[in-house]
Design a protein around this motif. Structure first.
Motif, PDB file in Angstrom:
ATOM      1  N   PRO A   1       0.410  -1.431  -0.063  1.00 52.95           N
ATOM      2  CA  PRO A   1      -0.166  -0.055  -0.364  1.00 52.95           C
ATOM      3  C   PRO A   1       0.607   1.185  -0.243  1.00 52.95           C
ATOM      4  O   PRO A   1       0.597   2.047  -0.112  1.00 52.95           O
ATOM      5  N   SER A   2       2.051   1.263  -0.227  1.00 48.94           N
ATOM      6  CA  SER A   2       2.821   2.693  -0.175  1.00 48.94           C
ATOM      7  C   SER A   2       3.671   3.157  -0.765  1.00 48.94           C
ATOM      8  O   SER A   2       3.349   3.888  -0.788  1.00 48.94           O
ATOM      9  N   SER A   3       3.926   2.082  -2.132  1.00 46.09           N
ATOM     10  CA  SER A   3       3.621   2.503  -3.565  1.00 46.09           C
ATOM     11  C   SER A   3       5.416   2.806  -3.524  1.00 46.09           C
ATOM     12  O   SER A   3       5.290   3.445  -4.309  1.00 46.09           O
ATOM     13  N   GLN A   4       5.631   2.792  -2.676  1.00 45.75           N
ATOM     14  CA  GLN A   4       7.635   3.321  -2.400  1.00 45.75           C
ATOM     15  C   GLN A   4       8.645   2.297  -2.830  1.00 45.75           C
ATOM     16  O   GLN A   4       9.703   1.240  -2.292  1.00 45.75           O
ATOM     17  N   THR A   5       8.413   1.713  -4.233  1.00 48.57           N
ATOM     18  CA  THR A   5       9.301   0.568  -4.575  1.00 48.57           C
ATOM     19  C   THR A   5       9.805   1.212  -5.855  1.00 48.57           C
ATOM     20  O   THR A   5       9.198   2.735  -5.853  1.00 48.57           O
ATOM     21  N   PHE A   6      10.397   0.287  -7.041  1.00 45.90           N
ATOM     22  CA  PHE A   6      11.170   0.869  -7.718  1.00 45.90           C
ATOM     23  C   PHE A   6      10.289   1.094  -9.473  1.00 45.90           C
ATOM     24  O   PHE A   6       8.892  -0.171  -8.898  1.00 45.90           O
ATOM     25  N   MET A   7       9.878   1.619  -9.575  1.00 46.40           N
ATOM     26  CA  MET A   7       8.978   2.157 -11.573  1.00 46.40           C
ATOM     27  C   MET A   7       9.191   0.652 -11.477  1.00 46.40           C
ATOM     28  O   MET A   7       8.534  -0.731 -11.962  1.00 46.40           O
ATOM     29  N   GLU A   8      10.249   0.119 -11.715  1.00 53.14           N
ATOM     30  CA  GLU A   8      10.013  -0.877 -12.761  1.00 53.14           C
ATOM     31  C   GLU A   8       9.891  -2.659 -11.407  1.00 53.14           C
ATOM     32  O   GLU A   8       9.300  -3.173 -12.534  1.00 53.14           O
ATOM     33  N   VAL A   9      10.190  -2.276 -11.044  1.00 52.35           N
ATOM     34  CA  VAL A   9       8.913  -2.969  -9.538  1.00 52.35           C
ATOM     35  C   VAL A   9       7.796  -2.963  -9.979  1.00 52.35           C
ATOM     36  O   VAL A   9       6.740  -4.012 -10.113  1.00 52.35           O
ATOM     37  N   LYS A  10       7.011  -2.079 -10.064  1.00 51.56           N
ATOM     38  CA  LYS A  10       5.713  -1.931  -9.823  1.00 51.56           C
ATOM     39  C   LYS A  10       5.254  -2.191 -11.400  1.00 51.56           C
ATOM     40  O   LYS A  10       3.557  -2.700 -11.353  1.00 51.56           O
TER      41      LYS A  10
ATOM     42  N   ASN B   1       1.682   7.760  -5.722  1.00 51.67           N
ATOM     43  CA  ASN B   1       3.343   7.890  -5.451  1.00 51.67           C
ATOM     44  C   ASN B   1       3.106   9.314  -4.383  1.00 51.67           C
ATOM     45  O   ASN B   1       2.943  10.029  -4.817  1.00 51.67           O
ATOM     46  N   LEU B   2       2.151   8.758  -3.441  1.00 49.28           N
ATOM     47  CA  LEU B   2       2.032  10.195  -2.665  1.00 49.28           C
ATOM     48  C   LEU B   2       3.229  10.633  -1.946  1.00 49.28           C
ATOM     49  O   LEU B   2       3.015  12.166  -2.003  1.00 49.28           O
ATOM     50  N   GLY B   3       4.432  10.651  -2.024  1.00 49.91           N
ATOM     51  CA  GLY B   3       5.780  11.239  -1.911  1.00 49.91           C
ATOM     52  C   GLY B   3       5.884  12.320  -3.317  1.00 49.91           C
ATOM     53  O   GLY B   3       6.203  13.597  -2.724  1.00 49.91           O
ATOM     54  N   TYR B   4       5.806  11.340  -4.380  1.00 47.74           N
ATOM     55  CA  TYR B   4       6.026  12.750  -5.744  1.00 47.74           C
ATOM     56  C   TYR B   4       5.110  13.915  -5.431  1.00 47.74           C
ATOM     57  O   TYR B   4       5.214  14.899  -5.695  1.00 47.74           O
TER      58      TYR B   4
END
Length: 306
Positions: free
Chosen positions: A133-142, A162-165
């Motif tokens: 649920p955090s979406s905090q991983t590499f785009m490639e992994v997503k 990506n809430l950080g973005y």
């Protein structure tokens, strides 16, 4: 005068600002979001007026057919997911007047289990993906996780922006990521979770809705149901307004999914009422309206009686 034009021209060519302008241009096509206080007042007025007329067996039946029956816990097992699917299989045909749930939603690991177990007709398989649920991983992994879930049989993919973005106004990377994920969905529908409980303000929720829709979301969804407050009527109202404007600009219909804490028939009818008042009857079907829930199904079935 000429000097003024030059300045404007120079400003446009500073690195990054052209991109930023593109996003603000999109935001500016929408009426400014109401203040949080105004949103609450508007929502309360709508519910006072229309809740009662929608709290009917017919509406509850419709809502039953718009539910994404969900299990997203660390303790899920093949056996527990299989049992959940069995409840959907067992319901099939027992109440010809009540449509079965719209979808079953699990972690990617269980898509194959759902596919094996599911015998009910017209029930979709949904999977969360992309570092949920955090979406905090590499785009490639997503992208890979999304593609693998689809390969296993997912018809729908639920991902978190990506809430950080978002919080640092990095709209470029946020939208690029969503577009890449959308592409790796192939034919599957993409539901983009805004995590409205983390975004808090109506303005943030509206902006996140706009970014998700312009990035190819088939649905925008309130919450993950993890670690932040879940859905609120106010968030749903702001999202519905954004969907309506987006439709008037582009002609595209984006769906809305409510999730995070919707447990009772009353809760569900409140969200249904908001969608009906803002978006109209044409949105009130499983193609454009969903509620993600686990205990809601049994509550509605209890209200409807055998």
């Amino acid at each position: 005068m000429a000097h003024h034009c030059d300045c404007e021209y120079d400003h446009k060519h500073e690195s990054g600002s052209v991109q930023t302008d593109r996003y603000h241009e999109a935001f500016n096509r929408f009426e400014p979001a109401l203040s949080d206080v105004q949103t609450t007042e508007t929502v309360n007025t709508l519910l006072e007026k229309h809740f009662q007329e929608n709290f009917t067996p017919e509406v509850l039946k419709n809502i039953h057919g718009c539910i994404d029956l969900t299990s997203l816990t660390s303790l899920d097992t093949k056996e527990s997911i299989w049992k959940m699917v069995d409840t959907v299989n067992d319901f099939e045909g027992t109440r010809p007047d009540v449509p079965n749930v719209a979808a079953i939603c699990t972690y990617p690991l269980f898509v194959e289990t759902v596919k094996q177990a599911l015998t009910a007709q017209n029930v979709k398989i949904a999977s969360v993906a992309a570092g949920f649920p955090s979406s905090q991983t590499f785009m490639e992994v997503k992208i890979a996780e999304t593609a693998m879930a689809v390969m296993q049989g997912a018809d729908e993919i639920d991902v978190v922006i990506n809430l950080g973005y978002f919080m640092e106004d990095n709209f470029e990377e946020l939208t690029e990521e969503l577009q890449e994920i959308k592409e790796s969905c192939r034919g599957a529908h993409l539901k983009v979770i805004l995590e409205t409980g983390a975004l808090v303000s109506a303005e943030n929720i509206q902006r996140a809705s706009i970014l998700a829709m312009y990035s190819g979301a088939d649905f925008i969804k309130t919450s993950t149901g993890k670690s932040y407050p879940g859905a609120t009527i106010e968030a749903a109202y702001t999202m519905c307004k954004a969907i309506k404007t987006y439709h008037s600009i582009t002609g595209n219909k984006v769906g809305i999914k409510i999730s995070g804490g919707v447990r009772t028939a009353e809760d569900a009818v409140k969200y249904y009422t908001i969608a009906k008042e803002i978006l109209g009857e044409e949105w009130l079907n499983k193609e454009l309206f969903r509620i993600g829930a686990s205990s809601l199904v049994s509550d509605i079935e209890k209200r409807l009686g055998k």
